[in-house]
Design a protein around this motif. Sequence first.
Motif, mmCIF file in Angstrom:
data_model
loop_
_atom_site.group_PDB
_atom_site.id
_atom_site.type_symbol
_atom_site.label_atom_id
_atom_site.label_comp_id
_atom_site.label_asym_id
_atom_site.label_seq_id
_atom_site.Cartn_x
_atom_site.Cartn_y
_atom_site.Cartn_z
ATOM 1 N N THR A 237 0.936 -1.199 0.010
ATOM 2 C CA THR A 237 0.093 -0.016 0.056
ATOM 3 C C THR A 237 0.897 1.246 -0.028
ATOM 4 O O THR A 237 0.527 2.180 -0.905
ATOM 5 C CB THR A 237 -0.987 0.176 1.324
ATOM 6 N N LEU A 238 1.876 1.147 0.899
ATOM 7 C CA LEU A 238 2.834 2.440 1.070
ATOM 8 C C LEU A 238 3.363 2.706 -0.624
ATOM 9 O O LEU A 238 3.905 3.715 -0.835
ATOM 10 C CB LEU A 238 3.820 2.430 2.128
ATOM 11 N N ASN A 239 4.011 1.421 -0.992
ATOM 12 C CA ASN A 239 4.487 1.470 -2.277
ATOM 13 C C ASN A 239 3.574 2.136 -3.276
ATOM 14 O O ASN A 239 4.066 3.181 -4.203
ATOM 15 C CB ASN A 239 5.083 0.192 -2.797
ATOM 16 N N LEU A 240 2.436 2.026 -3.418
ATOM 17 C CA LEU A 240 1.590 2.509 -4.409
ATOM 18 C C LEU A 240 1.481 4.205 -4.338
ATOM 19 O O LEU A 240 1.499 4.834 -5.336
ATOM 20 C CB LEU A 240 0.182 1.860 -4.028
ATOM 21 N N PHE A 241 1.590 4.386 -3.051
ATOM 22 C CA PHE A 241 1.065 5.999 -2.892
ATOM 23 C C PHE A 241 2.530 6.698 -2.698
ATOM 24 O O PHE A 241 2.690 7.777 -2.407
ATOM 25 C CB PHE A 241 0.371 6.166 -1.583
ATOM 26 N N ARG A 242 3.729 6.095 -2.395
ATOM 27 C CA ARG A 242 5.123 6.685 -2.176
ATOM 28 C C ARG A 242 5.266 7.728 -3.197
ATOM 29 O O ARG A 242 5.843 8.863 -2.906
ATOM 30 C CB ARG A 242 5.967 5.507 -2.128
ATOM 31 N N VAL A 243 5.094 7.249 -4.536
ATOM 32 C CA VAL A 243 5.478 8.461 -5.658
ATOM 33 C C VAL A 243 4.528 9.800 -5.307
ATOM 34 O O VAL A 243 4.996 10.567 -5.722
ATOM 35 C CB VAL A 243 5.157 7.764 -6.820
#
Length: 380
Positions: A237-243
């Motif tokens: 989930t964090l990887n999806l929104f990190r950008v």
Amino acid sequence: MTDWLDWPFFEDEQRRLARELGEWSGQNLVHSHGKDVDAECRTIVVMLGRNDFLEHCVARGGQRPSVRNLAVARATLAYQSGLADFTFAMQGLGSGAISLFGTAQQREAWLPRVGRGQAIAAFALTEPDTGSDAARIATSAVREGDEWVLNGEKSFISNGTIADVLTIFARTGSAEEGARGLSAFVLPMATPGIEIAERIETIAPHPLARLKLDNVRLPASALLGEEGRGFAIAMQTLNLFRVTVGAAALGFARRALDEAIAFTKGRPLGDAMLADHPVTQARLAEMALSVDGSALLIARAAYEQDKAPEADHRRAAAMAKLHATEEAQKVIDAAVQLHGGLGVTKGSKVEELYREIRALRIYEGASEVQRQIIGKDLVK
């Protein structure tokens, strides 16, 4: 600030979103951080939902959210209002695990409401004694018949004072299992046993809270994804929104650059204007270089995640977040310096940006963590 959307990483959908959201935010969003930040956030969520902008935060038609849409929306909102960016982002992050891993029942119960601005979402991972080291989570979830019983504390929870639903992470295994002993749950805030133990005040006011869970009982169906897969769910989930964190920083930096250009062009210095001085022009050039460098990294990372969502894009996402947030801090600092005393005057836009940017270098993976991700990927 839409020139980056002409690059081949983007399509008409993102250009249209930027145009529509840019026009709307310019007309409807005013200087934020009033006396009642909770009420202000609720109002912004409702406004964004009524105008269909929050639909980009949740899975639609079985499709995961578009990272490019999220990035463009956050950059556009952050340019105008840090609080509006915050409310938009948390609707996405707070419901992101439901979009990615939720059952049909969980998705149907929450995603339409979040997308319409009728329910406010939050992501409850951090604890008083665990920040970047999420594998050390101590909040427990014990199975009792057809229920889970949760006990523990969560801290620095964005939207913690106003949320309707939490994606919460708790330990279902032993402490020795580390990350393998964590699970995720969908937790309505109306559930008995949840207490807002403390409101956390920060330099840029947001609805942050420490939450206490005392024998909170959830049905077995509240489990999100598989038992023991909580850490992986949190990281994906964090990887999806990190950008998109980098995209918000880009929006802040672009606004700071525009404010600096406008101010220096109108500020007398001797027989000319401040903008005519070579030192000023050099500083503005450095700021523009930082902004475009961040935009390129964000565009690449968002494009890659949309085009090949199952591939490993952690390094590109980490680079985008790290560069954009660190450079935005420098760009905003330079804008403050160019404004002189007005730059540190409470109520000025660059002073607001100076307070807004700092947290982005910490949340959703501190800069030090991003460097570790990049370094490990390079040498693995």
